[in-house]
Design a protein around this motif. Structure first.
Motif, PDB file in Angstrom:
ATOM      1  N   ARG A  26       1.364   0.233 -16.583  1.00  0.00           N
ATOM      2  CA  ARG A  26       2.523  -0.191 -15.790  1.00  0.00           C
ATOM      3  C   ARG A  26       2.324  -1.609 -15.251  1.00  0.00           C
ATOM      4  NH1 ARG A  26       7.679  -0.792 -15.190  1.00  0.00           N
ATOM      5  NH2 ARG A  26       8.332  -0.992 -13.017  1.00  0.00           N
ATOM      6  N   GLN A  27       1.153  -1.898 -14.715  1.00  0.00           N
ATOM      7  CA  GLN A  27       0.892  -3.237 -14.195  1.00  0.00           C
ATOM      8  C   GLN A  27       0.835  -4.251 -15.330  1.00  0.00           C
ATOM      9  OE1 GLN A  27       0.869  -4.097 -10.847  1.00  0.00           O
ATOM     10  NE2 GLN A  27       1.037  -6.106 -11.832  1.00  0.00           N
ATOM     11  N   ALA A  28       0.303  -3.812 -16.470  1.00  0.00           N
ATOM     12  CA  ALA A  28       0.284  -4.691 -17.639  1.00  0.00           C
ATOM     13  C   ALA A  28       1.703  -5.079 -18.026  1.00  0.00           C
ATOM     14  CB  ALA A  28      -0.415  -4.000 -18.803  1.00  0.00           C
ATOM     15  N   GLN A  29       2.594  -4.119 -18.011  1.00  0.00           N
ATOM     16  CA  GLN A  29       3.991  -4.392 -18.355  1.00  0.00           C
ATOM     17  C   GLN A  29       4.594  -5.439 -17.420  1.00  0.00           C
ATOM     18  OE1 GLN A  29       6.722  -0.965 -18.362  1.00  0.00           O
ATOM     19  NE2 GLN A  29       8.268  -2.337 -17.497  1.00  0.00           N
ATOM     20  N   LEU A  30       4.323  -5.315 -16.129  1.00  0.00           N
ATOM     21  CA  LEU A  30       4.881  -6.273 -15.167  1.00  0.00           C
ATOM     22  C   LEU A  30       4.370  -7.688 -15.436  1.00  0.00           C
ATOM     23  CD1 LEU A  30       4.649  -4.131 -11.893  1.00  0.00           C
ATOM     24  CD2 LEU A  30       6.689  -4.598 -13.286  1.00  0.00           C
ATOM     25  N   ASP A  31       3.072  -7.799 -15.704  1.00  0.00           N
ATOM     26  CA  ASP A  31       2.504  -9.115 -16.009  1.00  0.00           C
ATOM     27  C   ASP A  31       3.099  -9.681 -17.295  1.00  0.00           C
ATOM     28  OD1 ASP A  31       0.851  -9.302 -13.781  1.00  0.00           O
ATOM     29  OD2 ASP A  31      -0.861  -8.392 -14.784  1.00  0.00           O
ATOM     30  N   LEU A  32       3.248  -8.819 -18.293  1.00  0.00           N
ATOM     31  CA  LEU A  32       3.757  -9.278 -19.584  1.00  0.00           C
ATOM     32  C   LEU A  32       5.240  -9.636 -19.507  1.00  0.00           C
ATOM     33  CD1 LEU A  32       1.812  -6.752 -21.798  1.00  0.00           C
ATOM     34  CD2 LEU A  32       1.550  -9.246 -21.847  1.00  0.00           C
ATOM     35  N   GLU A  33       5.991  -8.923 -18.685  1.00  0.00           N
ATOM     36  CA  GLU A  33       7.394  -9.293 -18.489  1.00  0.00           C
ATOM     37  C   GLU A  33       7.494 -10.675 -17.827  1.00  0.00           C
ATOM     38  OE1 GLU A  33       9.614  -4.936 -18.091  1.00  0.00           O
ATOM     39  OE2 GLU A  33       8.833  -5.925 -16.294  1.00  0.00           O
ATOM     40  N   SER A  34       6.630 -10.917 -16.840  1.00  0.00           N
ATOM     41  CA  SER A  34       6.607 -12.242 -16.205  1.00  0.00           C
ATOM     42  C   SER A  34       6.192 -13.320 -17.205  1.00  0.00           C
ATOM     43  CB  SER A  34       5.653 -12.234 -15.009  1.00  0.00           C
ATOM     44  OG  SER A  34       6.093 -11.338 -14.009  1.00  0.00           O
ATOM     45  N   ALA A  35       5.210 -12.986 -18.049  1.00  0.00           N
ATOM     46  CA  ALA A  35       4.769 -13.940 -19.080  1.00  0.00           C
ATOM     47  C   ALA A  35       5.905 -14.247 -20.051  1.00  0.00           C
ATOM     48  CB  ALA A  35       3.563 -13.381 -19.822  1.00  0.00           C
ATOM     49  N   ALA A  36       6.667 -13.206 -20.420  1.00  0.00           N
ATOM     50  CA  ALA A  36       7.771 -13.393 -21.366  1.00  0.00           C
ATOM     51  C   ALA A  36       8.860 -14.289 -20.779  1.00  0.00           C
ATOM     52  CB  ALA A  36       8.352 -12.038 -21.756  1.00  0.00           C
ATOM     53  N   GLU A  37       9.056 -14.215 -19.461  1.00  0.00           N
ATOM     54  CA  GLU A  37      10.026 -15.106 -18.817  1.00  0.00           C
ATOM     55  C   GLU A  37       9.574 -16.564 -18.920  1.00  0.00           C
ATOM     56  OE1 GLU A  37      10.569 -13.799 -14.823  1.00  0.00           O
ATOM     57  OE2 GLU A  37      11.469 -11.882 -15.390  1.00  0.00           O
ATOM     58  N   GLN A  38       8.268 -16.768 -18.807  1.00  0.00           N
ATOM     59  CA  GLN A  38       7.721 -18.123 -18.904  1.00  0.00           C
ATOM     60  C   GLN A  38       7.673 -18.606 -20.355  1.00  0.00           C
ATOM     61  OE1 GLN A  38       6.506 -19.989 -16.291  1.00  0.00           O
ATOM     62  NE2 GLN A  38       6.673 -18.486 -14.661  1.00  0.00           N
ATOM     63  N   LEU A  39       7.392 -17.667 -21.279  1.00  0.00           N
ATOM     64  CA  LEU A  39       7.147 -18.038 -22.675  1.00  0.00           C
ATOM     65  C   LEU A  39       7.995 -17.186 -23.623  1.00  0.00           C
ATOM     66  CD1 LEU A  39       3.232 -18.055 -22.473  1.00  0.00           C
ATOM     67  CD2 LEU A  39       4.741 -20.039 -22.250  1.00  0.00           C
TER      68      LEU A  39
END
Length: 247
Positions: free
Chosen positions: A116-129
């Protein structure tokens, strides 16, 4: 006075030369570490990065690169340690660096089961990249592990839009259909590459599973046996037959 001035000028020149030499050496070492990292020798890269970090403990790029290297070695707790330090320091970093840090944090947490925390980080990363195939693929994996297959497929499709030739991303997209009980869609994605001889062990085994789920055990057996021992094949066939009985 003229002699003294000349002496001071000489010292400054020598100091400048030493500084330039040191900068060149640091750059050369960093390039060697990058080659080691790309070449699958993360331990060599780690040794160089840690030496440089002694003199540059707040260097965001170094902290990030150490995180990447430790992710490659499977030492995910160490990866998180350095990536979290990089995240604290990254307020003035460029958008690309921030996105990369978040992606690597997400990948480390995925490996450690903190999905779940991985998903949140990756969603934030996807917004940046949004154009980073690697980021979108990792995000898709986080969704798939939570059985959010529709979201997973969207992420894998986004990854393939950037790198259409990636068998890994194509395989993940197919698996996103297969696990959602749509084996034919998985076959449609994987079978053309298989016929062209462009497949991997993973894609072949997933293709075999898809055929088995449709009840075509012979096709599944033909594909699966290319990579399995006799004992492994028998075990898989027993599993495939369970699908046949469910049809």
């Amino acid at each position: 006075m003229l002699v003294l001035t000349g002496a001071l000028t000489g010292c400054a020149s020598q100091s400048s030369a030493q500084s330039e030499e040191q900068a060149a050496r640091l750059k050369s070492d960093r390039e060697l570490a990058e080659v080691a990292l790309v070449g699958g020798r993360p331990d060599s890269a780690i040794e160089i990065y840690r030496q440089q970090l002694e003199n540059r403990p707040d260097d965001v790029e170094l902290l990030y690169l150490l995180g990447v290297a430790y992710n490659q070695t499977g030492e995910f707790e160490l990866a998180l340690h350095f990536l979290n330090k990089a995240k604290v320091q990254d307020q003035t970093a460029e958008q690309q660096v921030r996105g990369d840090i978040l992606r690597e944090l997400g990948r480390a947490k995925l490996a450690m089961g903190d999905i779940r925390q991985a998903q949140l980080d990756l969603e934030s990363a996807a917004e940046q990249l949004p154009q980073s195939a690697e980021t979108m693929n990792s995000l898709g994996v986080s969704y798939a592990l939570q059985q959010e297959y529709s979201k997973a497929r969207e992420a894998f499709i986004a990854a393939l839009a950037v790198e259409p030739g990636s068998l890994e991303y194509r395989n993940n997209l197919a698996l996103g259909w297969i696990l959602a009980d749509h084996p034919q869609k998985g076959i449609d994605i994987l079978y053309p590459s298989y016929l062209r001889g462009n497949s991997t062990t993973k894609t072949r085994q997933n293709l075999a599973l898809a055929f088995a789920m449709k009840g075509d055990i012979e096709a599944a057996k033909t594909i699966a046996k290319q990579d399995l021992t006799h004992a492994e094949l028998e075990k898989n066939l027993a599993y495939y037959q369970q699908w046949e009985q469910m049809l």
